[in-house]
Design an enzyme around this catalytic site. Structure first.
Site, PDB file in Angstrom:
ATOM      1  N   TYR A 117       0.909  -1.165  -0.203  1.00  0.00           N
ATOM      2  CA  TYR A 117      -0.060   0.056   0.026  1.00  0.00           C
ATOM      3  C   TYR A 117       0.904   1.326   0.145  1.00  0.00           C
ATOM      4  CZ  TYR A 117      -4.283  -2.517   0.338  1.00  0.00           C
ATOM      5  OH  TYR A 117      -5.530  -3.207  -0.237  1.00  0.00           O
TER       6      TYR A 117
ATOM      7  N   GLU B 293      -8.692  -6.843   4.562  1.00  0.00           N
ATOM      8  CA  GLU B 293      -7.877  -7.849   4.076  1.00  0.00           C
ATOM      9  C   GLU B 293      -7.044  -8.812   5.327  1.00  0.00           C
ATOM     10  OE1 GLU B 293      -5.407  -5.983   1.196  1.00  0.00           O
ATOM     11  OE2 GLU B 293      -7.077  -5.123   0.375  1.00  0.00           O
TER      12      GLU B 293
ATOM     13  N   TYR C 290     -10.842 -17.627 -11.311  1.00  0.00           N
ATOM     14  CA  TYR C 290     -11.654 -18.529 -11.881  1.00  0.00           C
ATOM     15  C   TYR C 290     -12.686 -19.206 -10.918  1.00  0.00           C
ATOM     16  CZ  TYR C 290      -8.167 -18.892 -15.638  1.00  0.00           C
ATOM     17  OH  TYR C 290      -7.208 -18.603 -16.926  1.00  0.00           O
TER      18      TYR C 290
END
Length: 409
Positions: free
Chosen positions: A95, A137, A208
Site C-alpha cells: 500500500y 484484508e 476462475y
C-alpha cells in the site's frame, strides 16, 4: 478521521478526476512498474494492455473522492476489491508503494493545478482508505488460514482430471497435493491460479469461478480458451491451461474468495442468468440449491452461441431433474442445424425482456447473473427496465470493475 478541510479539498478534485482519472491511473501504473517491476508478478498484464485495470482504478479513485465524507457507503465495493486482493496475495507493504506513485501521477498529470494542499489532502485520504483495506484484508487472510484445511497465499494442487466440456471450455478438477481436507466455500466464489509459463518473465495470476458444488473432494474450474480476436490478444493462461496442463500436473491455488454468493436468509425464488462461460458460478449455485433448498424455486437461464459452445448442459439438466421446483431455459444466438433438429434450445437470438418475463414464473425473486461485459450490460438493463429492485440484483464480472458498474452500486 479526516479534517473538514481535507474532505473539502478532496471533493473539490471530483470534477478533475472525472476528466483526467484514466490519464492519472495510466501514469500511475507506468511509474510504479518502472520502479517496482516485481509487482508485474501480481497484476494482470492483459487487463493492463487493454486499459481495463486503469479504467477500474480510475472509477475507484473517483468513487472514493465522491464519498470521502461517508466512506461507509463504499464499504461493499471495498470488500469486493479486498476479496480480489486477498486471492492475489496483496499485502500491507504494497500500500505505501501504491500511495507514493498514485500521488506522483496526480502531480505529473495535473501539473501546477496539483497544489501542495491537494497533494497533502490526497496523501491523508489515501492513508485512511489504505488502512481500511489493510484491516479488511487482514481479517480475510486470517479467516482463510484458520478455517479447517485452510491456508494463506498459494498452495500446491494436483490436476486430478481434465474434461473437455465444449469446443471452448475445459474443466480442471483440482485436489490438494498434501492430501488435506478442502476448506468449504460459498457457491459463486472463485480461486486464483498462479502460473509460471515457460518463456514468460513474470508469473501470471488468474481468477476462475468454482463450477462445482461445495462439499466435493475437489475444486473444479471450467476455463474458456481465450484465443486472439481482432486487437485482443490470446489469453496466456487460458491457452496454456488448455494446451499444456495435463492430469497429474501441479498448480498453485489460492483459497476461495469472493462476495458474489447466494443470500441464504432469503427464501424467495432464485433466477440464475448466464452467458457463455459465465455459467460457471451459476452451476455451483444451482447444485447447492438443489442439495440444500429443495423447496426454493429456481429458474436457470443460459445464453450461448450454439450447442457446440454450450458447456455443462447435461449436468445442469440432471440437477434440474432432481429439483421439483426448478426449470431451465436455453437461448442460442446462432443455433446450428443440429440444434434445430434436436430442438435443443428454447429461444433463438438474444435475451429480451418479453421472453425473460415469460420464463420467470415469479418476478419477486433474487436475480443473479454473470457473463461477458456486453451480456452483463444487457441483462442489467433488462432487469432495471422490469423495475427489479437494485437490492435483488446480484452479479459477477470477470475482470476489473467496468464503468457501467458504477450505475449498479
Amino acid at each position: 478521521m479526516l479534517s473538514e478541510q481535507t474532505i473539502a479539498t478532496i471533493k473539490s478534485t471530483v470534477p478533475v478526476l472525472e476528466v483526467h482519472g484514466t490519464t492519472i491511473t495510466k501514469r500511475f501504473y507506468q511509474l510504479m512498474f518502472e520502479a517496482h517491476p516485481e509487482l508485474l508478478n501480481i497484476f494482470n498484464h492483459a487487463n493492463q494492455k487493454q486499459g481495463r485495470q486503469q479504467g477500474a482504478l480510475a472509477n475507484a479513485v473517483y468513487a472514493a473522492a465522491q464519498h470521502i465524507d461517508r466512506l461507509e457507503e463504499i464499504l461493499p465495493v471495498v470488500r469486493q476489491i479486498a476479496h480480489k486482493h486477498r486471492s492475489l496475495g496483496i499485502k500491507p507493504e504494497h500500500y505505501p508503494i501504491v500511495g507514493k506513485y498514485l500521488l506522483a501521477a496526480i502531480k505529473d498529470v495535473l501539473g501546477d493545478a496539483a497544489t501542495d494542499e491537494i497533494i497533502n489532502a490526497w496523501a491523508e485520504a489515501y492513508g485512511v482508505i489504505a488502512s481500511v483495506f489493510i484491516d479488511v484484508e487482514a481479517e480475510m487472510y486470517k479467516k482463510a488460514e484458520q478455517q479447517q484445511g485452510g491456508w494463506s497465499d498459494f498452495k500446491n494442487f494436483v490436476v486430478q482430471k481434465k474434461v473437455k466440456e465444449s469446443n471452448q471450455i475445459t474443466s480442471f478438477y483440482l485436489v490438494p497435493q498434501d492430501g488435506q481436507v478442502l476448506p468449504a466455500f460459498e457457491p459463486g466464489q472463485y480461486i486464483s491460479l498462479k502460473m509460471e509459463i515457460p518463456g514468460e518473465h513474470n508469473t501470471h495470476i488468474r481468477q476462475y469461478s468454482l463450477s462445482s458444488a461445495p462439499g466435493q473432494p475437489y475444486y473444479r474450474i471450467s476455463v474458456k480458451r481465450e484465443d486472439a480476436v481482432g486487437s485482443r490478444p490470446a489469453g496466456k493462461v487460458s491457452v496454456y491451461l488448455h494446451e499444456h496442463v495435463q492430469e497429474g500436473d501441479v498448480l498453485l491455488v489460492s483459497a476461495p474468495a469472493g462476495d458474489f454468493t447466494l443470500d441464504r436468509t432469503d427464501r424467495r425464488p432464485v433466477v440464475l442468468i448466464s452467458g457463455g462461460v459465465g455459467l460457471t458460478p451459476m452451476v455451483s449455485m444451482l447444485a447447492s440449491l438443489v442439495e440444500t433448498a429443495p423447496d426454493r424455486p429456481v429458474t436457470f437461464v443460459h445464453a450461448a452461441v450454439s450447442g457446440d459452445n454450450h458447456a455443462l448442459r447435461n449436468e445442469v439438466e440432471e440437477l434440474v431433474a432432481t429439483h421439483a421446483q426448478a426449470a431451465v431455459r436455453w437461448c442460442y444466438s446462432r443455433p446450428t442445424e443440429q440444434d434445430r433438429l434436436a430442438q435443443a434450445f428454447h429461444k433463438e437470438g438474444h435475451l429480451d425482456l418479453a421472453w425473460l418475463q415469460s420464463v420467470v414464473p415469479e418476478r419477486n425473486a433474487q436475480y443473479y447473473f454473470c457473463g461477458p461485459q456486453g451480456f452483463m450490460q444487457s441483462v442489467y438493463g433488462l432487469l432495471k427496465e422490469w423495475n427489479i429492485p437494485v437490492s435483488d440484483i446480484h452479479y459477477e464480472f470477470f475482470g476489473p470493475a467496468a464503468a457501467w458498474e458504477a450505475d449498479a452500486q
